[in-house]
Design a protein around this motif. Sequence first.
Motif, PDB file in Angstrom:
ATOM      1  N   GLY A  20       0.796  -1.207   0.000  1.00 15.60           N
ATOM      2  CA  GLY A  20       0.000   0.000   0.000  1.00 15.60           C
ATOM      3  C   GLY A  20       0.833   1.263   0.000  1.00 15.60           C
ATOM      4  N   ALA A  21       2.048   1.205   0.584  1.00 20.73           N
ATOM      5  CA  ALA A  21       2.870   2.404   0.713  1.00 20.73           C
ATOM      6  C   ALA A  21       3.769   2.635  -0.486  1.00 20.73           C
ATOM      7  CB  ALA A  21       3.732   2.297   1.972  1.00 20.73           C
ATOM      8  N   GLN A  22       3.746   1.728  -1.439  1.00 16.81           N
ATOM      9  CA  GLN A  22       4.679   1.811  -2.558  1.00 16.81           C
ATOM     10  C   GLN A  22       4.264   2.907  -3.525  1.00 16.81           C
ATOM     11  OE1 GLN A  22       5.010  -1.769  -4.795  1.00 16.81           O
ATOM     12  NE2 GLN A  22       6.756  -1.068  -5.989  1.00 16.81           N
ATOM     13  N   ALA A  23       5.128   3.891  -3.714  1.00 14.80           N
ATOM     14  CA  ALA A  23       4.861   4.951  -4.675  1.00 14.80           C
ATOM     15  C   ALA A  23       5.008   4.413  -6.090  1.00 14.80           C
ATOM     16  CB  ALA A  23       5.823   6.113  -4.440  1.00 14.80           C
ATOM     17  N   LYS A  24       4.313   5.064  -7.023  1.00 15.58           N
ATOM     18  CA  LYS A  24       4.383   4.650  -8.411  1.00 15.58           C
ATOM     19  C   LYS A  24       4.812   5.833  -9.269  1.00 15.58           C
ATOM     20  CE  LYS A  24       1.811   1.462 -10.019  1.00 15.58           C
ATOM     21  NZ  LYS A  24       0.704   0.630 -10.574  1.00 15.58           N
ATOM     22  N   THR A  25       5.599   5.529 -10.276  1.00 10.20           N
ATOM     23  CA  THR A  25       6.072   6.536 -11.213  1.00 10.20           C
ATOM     24  C   THR A  25       5.484   6.252 -12.579  1.00 10.20           C
ATOM     25  OG1 THR A  25       8.148   6.867 -10.007  1.00 10.20           O
ATOM     26  CG2 THR A  25       8.102   7.553 -12.311  1.00 10.20           C
ATOM     27  N   PHE A  26       4.912   7.283 -13.205  1.00  5.10           N
ATOM     28  CA  PHE A  26       4.280   7.143 -14.506  1.00  5.10           C
ATOM     29  C   PHE A  26       5.006   8.026 -15.510  1.00  5.10           C
ATOM     30  CE2 PHE A  26       1.209   6.425 -11.165  1.00  5.10           C
ATOM     31  CZ  PHE A  26       0.605   5.236 -11.545  1.00  5.10           C
ATOM     32  N   LYS A  27       5.213   7.472 -16.690  1.00  5.44           N
ATOM     33  CA  LYS A  27       5.912   8.203 -17.748  1.00  5.44           C
ATOM     34  C   LYS A  27       4.980   8.396 -18.939  1.00  5.44           C
ATOM     35  CE  LYS A  27      10.586   6.762 -16.490  1.00  5.44           C
ATOM     36  NZ  LYS A  27      10.966   8.106 -16.034  1.00  5.44           N
ATOM     37  N   TYR A  28       5.044   9.595 -19.511  1.00  5.60           N
ATOM     38  CA  TYR A  28       4.211   9.941 -20.656  1.00  5.60           C
ATOM     39  C   TYR A  28       5.072  10.576 -21.741  1.00  5.60           C
ATOM     40  CZ  TYR A  28       0.383   9.255 -17.378  1.00  5.60           C
ATOM     41  OH  TYR A  28      -0.478   8.713 -16.466  1.00  5.60           O
ATOM     42  N   GLU A  29       4.711  10.299 -22.986  1.00  4.75           N
ATOM     43  CA  GLU A  29       5.316  10.958 -24.132  1.00  4.75           C
ATOM     44  C   GLU A  29       4.286  11.868 -24.789  1.00  4.75           C
ATOM     45  OE1 GLU A  29       6.734   8.078 -26.872  1.00  4.75           O
ATOM     46  OE2 GLU A  29       8.516   7.563 -25.699  1.00  4.75           O
ATOM     47  N   SER A 160       5.893  -1.697 -18.346  1.00  3.31           N
ATOM     48  CA  SER A 160       5.143  -2.741 -17.661  1.00  3.31           C
ATOM     49  C   SER A 160       5.849  -4.071 -17.863  1.00  3.31           C
ATOM     50  CB  SER A 160       3.707  -2.816 -18.187  1.00  3.31           C
ATOM     51  OG  SER A 160       3.696  -3.180 -19.555  1.00  3.31           O
ATOM     52  N   LYS A 161       5.443  -5.073 -17.087  1.00  2.53           N
ATOM     53  CA  LYS A 161       6.055  -6.398 -17.202  1.00  2.53           C
ATOM     54  C   LYS A 161       4.966  -7.467 -17.191  1.00  2.53           C
ATOM     55  CE  LYS A 161       6.788  -6.819 -12.200  1.00  2.53           C
ATOM     56  NZ  LYS A 161       7.792  -7.001 -11.128  1.00  2.53           N
ATOM     57  N   ARG A 180      -0.178  -8.344 -18.369  1.00  6.49           N
ATOM     58  CA  ARG A 180       0.747  -7.294 -17.945  1.00  6.49           C
ATOM     59  C   ARG A 180       0.269  -6.670 -16.633  1.00  6.49           C
ATOM     60  NH1 ARG A 180       4.952  -6.008 -20.527  1.00  6.49           N
ATOM     61  NH2 ARG A 180       5.341  -7.034 -22.517  1.00  6.49           N
ATOM     62  N   ASP A 181       1.224  -6.071 -15.911  1.00  3.15           N
ATOM     63  CA  ASP A 181       0.928  -5.605 -14.556  1.00  3.15           C
ATOM     64  C   ASP A 181       0.370  -4.193 -14.496  1.00  3.15           C
ATOM     65  OD1 ASP A 181       3.185  -4.163 -15.251  1.00  3.15           O
ATOM     66  OD2 ASP A 181       4.208  -4.468 -13.336  1.00  3.15           O
ATOM     67  N   ASN A 182       0.024  -3.608 -15.657  1.00  4.94           N
ATOM     68  CA  ASN A 182      -0.487  -2.248 -15.658  1.00  4.94           C
ATOM     69  C   ASN A 182      -1.969  -2.213 -16.008  1.00  4.94           C
ATOM     70  OD1 ASN A 182       0.153  -3.077 -18.345  1.00  4.94           O
ATOM     71  ND2 ASN A 182       0.035  -0.957 -19.020  1.00  4.94           N
ATOM     72  N   VAL A 183      -2.624  -1.145 -15.592  1.00  5.67           N
ATOM     73  CA  VAL A 183      -3.978  -0.830 -16.027  1.00  5.67           C
ATOM     74  C   VAL A 183      -3.874   0.411 -16.884  1.00  5.67           C
ATOM     75  CG1 VAL A 183      -6.298  -0.193 -15.303  1.00  5.67           C
ATOM     76  CG2 VAL A 183      -4.991  -1.840 -13.965  1.00  5.67           C
ATOM     77  N   THR A 184      -4.451   0.361 -18.089  1.00  3.87           N
ATOM     78  CA  THR A 184      -4.282   1.456 -19.026  1.00  3.87           C
ATOM     79  C   THR A 184      -5.627   2.009 -19.444  1.00  3.87           C
ATOM     80  OG1 THR A 184      -3.185   2.097 -21.106  1.00  3.87           O
ATOM     81  CG2 THR A 184      -4.330  -0.023 -21.073  1.00  3.87           C
TER      82      THR A 184
END
Length: 272
Positions: A20-29, A160-161, A180-184
């Motif tokens: 729950g405490a894990q921050a997430k980093t998102f990258k955009y182009e 993602s992986k 994959r481990d992401n929600v898009t």
Amino acid sequence: MFFRNTVKTVAVSVALLAFGAQAKTFKYELQDLNSSNMDIQYPGLDFSGVSSATLTIDHADQSAPPVVTSLEINFPSTSNLFVKNFKSSDETFRASVDDAWVYRKLNVEMNGLNYFDPNGKFVDIMAFVSEADSFIGKTQLGKGPMLFHVSGRLVDVTPSKVVDVEWLTVNDNRLKLSLRDNVTSAPDSDFGGKAFVIDSLWFGEGEETLYLEAPFGDEAKFIQPYKLAVSKISGPIGDEYFIKILAKDENGNEFETVELPLQDLLSNAYDN
């Protein structure tokens, strides 16, 4: 026995807290890019034909506001610009950069970014040659004359992986499904709908991407899919597969999606 169970309980609790405490980093182009020189023209500085722009957003947890941590803009005829430490006011983000090119300070402003759901949004980025120190805030004093303008559409390129793989036989051909481990953002949604992502490798048909609807709003970015669950029903015309996804929220609570016919997902991906 009591001690052993207590240790297990503590270990599970710590694991859930870490999740729950894990921050997430998102990258955009920025895609569909445009750029132009503006009010100030300086020999050797050409800001037209911008080649790329990338944006990084950190999000500590669902209750904390996202933070725009960096922006990098690459020009084909001018050295790159790297901007950090943005401050926000509504949907306007401002930062200052010292010693950029021949200027003592540039003020950078970015508009149009909805940082709770930035994917697909068009943003405008403007740089001004600073005339005063008071810029980062609501007053906008000393913005200065505009140096360049960049605009483009934000596309989520967060790495993602693969977290789970299933092998099946469909229509007499082998089919590999990789979760994959992401929600898009769902590609066919007009209202910011979210989706889980499955890579499909179907022998004889090729590679496509399957999308399963994720019934979430802004919290979708903290949902962690981890398993493909496939069931099979044998019928008179062959086996029929149904698929659902198991996932966790940021607090470690588990849930599953609605079970859907696999053939419908394959038809949507391969027949369109």
